[in-house]
Design an enzyme around this catalytic site. Sequence first.
Site, PDB file in Angstrom:
ATOM      1  N   GLU A 527       0.732  -1.082   0.152  1.00 44.86           N
ATOM      2  CA  GLU A 527       0.014   0.028   0.087  1.00 44.86           C
ATOM      3  C   GLU A 527       0.736   1.293  -0.029  1.00 44.86           C
ATOM      4  O   GLU A 527       0.377   2.251  -0.604  1.00 44.86           O
ATOM      5  CB  GLU A 527      -1.152  -0.080   1.079  1.00 44.86           C
ATOM      6  N   ASP A 597       3.804  -4.736  -5.472  1.00 41.97           N
ATOM      7  CA  ASP A 597       4.066  -5.928  -4.925  1.00 41.97           C
ATOM      8  C   ASP A 597       5.347  -6.139  -4.713  1.00 41.97           C
ATOM      9  O   ASP A 597       5.954  -6.631  -3.846  1.00 41.97           O
ATOM     10  CB  ASP A 597       3.371  -7.039  -6.082  1.00 41.97           C
TER      11      ASP A 597
HETATM   12 ZN   LIG Z   1      -2.614  -2.711  -4.570  1.00 41.07          ZN
END
Ligand SMILES: [Zn+2]
Length: 696
Positions: A527, A597
């Site tokens: 995030e 990621d």
């Molecule tokens: Zn995301």
Amino acid sequence: MNCYRLASLLILAGGAALAQVPAAAQANASQQAPAPPAAIKSFDLTAIDKSADPCTDFYQYACGNWMKNNPIPADQVTWVRSFSLLRERNRYLLWQELDAAANAPKSPLQKQYGDFYAACMNTDVIEQKGLKPLETALRQIDALKDARRLGSLTGELEAEGSSVTLFYFDVEQDEKDSSRQIAAIGQSGLSLPDRDYYIVDSKHFQEIRKQYLEHMTRMFTLAGDAPDQAAKEAASVLEIETALAQASTSRTDMRQPENRYHIYTVTDFEKLAPEFDFNVYFKAVKVGHFDTLNVATPNFFKAVNELISKQPVEAWRSYFRWHTLHNAAPNLPKAYFDEDFAFFGKTLTGQNEPTPRWRQCTLMTDRALGEAVGQDWVKRNFPPAAKESMDKLVAALEKSLGDDIQTLPWMSDATKKAAEEKLAMIRNKIGYPEKWRDYTALRVERDDLLGNLHRSEAFEDQWNLDHLGKPVDEKEWGMTPPTVNAYYNDNLNDINFPAGILQPPFFDFTIDPAVNFGGIGVVIGHEMTHGFDDQGSKYDGKGNLREWQTPEDRKAFSERTECVANEYSGFEAAPAHGDVPAQKLNGHLTLGENTADNGGLRIAYMALLDTLAAEGKSIQEKIDGYTEAQRYFLGFAQVWCQNQTEESARQRALTDPHSPGRWRVNGSVRNFDEFGKAFGCAKGQPMVPVSSCRVW
Ligand SMILES: [Zn+2]
């Protein structure tokens, strides 16, 4: 809120649009109490496929046995070890609250959500009522005699909450002055999952369009039209939706904020589509006064204008009639429900059986009254100690991202400073809102599900429109507390973790730090990195669309994101099947998520090293035969173990900005040298390519 603003979710929500997702079975079996779900292991040795080589296919190694032993349940299309199992658990706990509130409410709040849930469960009443709950809307549509009156019809339907979405209209933060809340309007109006379904000229999509026409024809017939008339109506709907699809900007292009930011005066906007009376529409939806608005997709409105001149008024009646039936179908009598499920569930996503009613009603109640239901839910399921631990983890990740920025080889000192400033301004929201929303004005009746849904929709729309011109309330949440998900918001520059995801297997007090950092640590890092992905990096710390990188750094950044886009475009989402070709991922649609990621995996690992060092522990220490480094990567990978129907895999490759589990894992570890070291892989093996990509 339109779907382009909350684009940074960790995973696609269980049903992006409720109306397109098959709902529950309208059968008596649904009245049975659900069984409590099993506990979820944070680290699962039995999931590992030891016959696979971690250096060749790490996802297969970490998840192979789990995939073999956990086929997709008949009422699901994607089954993920972490998300799906935790969702089942949270839903069950929520169901307990709702069921108790429906039978013996202890407060006015419990009475409200208990009644909402009870109305949803009462399929006998739904059956008895037939199409009666839609009578008013259908009558208004029948009364349309002139296509130039579409403005008032659309506005009236919207104000009643029947959500016929030719376009979206809402209030949002201004992209270039995030302290202002302004009106915004943009493309919508399709029933199929993406514009490609209407415009791609392949055998696969031709077949889907044929089945869609047949489905619409059957729905119109069910609603009482003669078969010839029904077929004609279906053809009109497909024609209008196809024209809207042709005028729509692709999902990939919509990801870029500059492509959806065009400030118009109301007068100039109205000139784009003089055939549609926006003046009347704005009055009907009861929005306050404004002189300018953001028109996300100007060309779309030009096309709407042309369509209004071109299409006969009967075609528009068919279009609105279709959307009214389609939106309501999961909550109409069984015949409609089954017909809707057969196409939108089975054909499009490969779901074999409908979702049990209790689960669908739990979800619907959470969506309508999430911050009412959530108040009781967090008391039971989110202890204050959990919040304290999360605060510490977030601080550890913030430090790592700061350290990471300082060591980036491609970034100038000036840009590093600006990045640090943005990072320091990220706000953290953990668990649940500090102040809860007030639902007192929402009328809920125990025997009127569709009425409740429409009133709830109207209530939400009004709540959103009432933000116009007001100061931004940074304490508002975009997800309800039991949700298993997390998000970053570009305009607020905040990261948000609902209580629902702060549970095992993501977050577990009882396990070694490596597994926690591989789970919730990577989620937090993911995030945070969204603030610096190809989309988020265009906003500054205040959430304004403003360049803060030097031109040279932006160029270097774009070269690096292109590397990631090209890499993921080579990954396969679904193999060839008969004469349907293989479906590759769209590296640009998924670029933000893949970047997040990759960044999340790297900075959570750094935070783990810091934490272990502070505790005097080594990354080489073994538990269950795996070093802490290996357990970190395995814990991360096991979040993403999943099985998915081919239909769903194909649909998501076109619509979902997230890559499927296999590539979230293998794509990320390939780009991080520490993985190869942890598992003793040699350079050149598939998981340790000679050249890899790195942004953050
Ligand atoms: Zn995301």
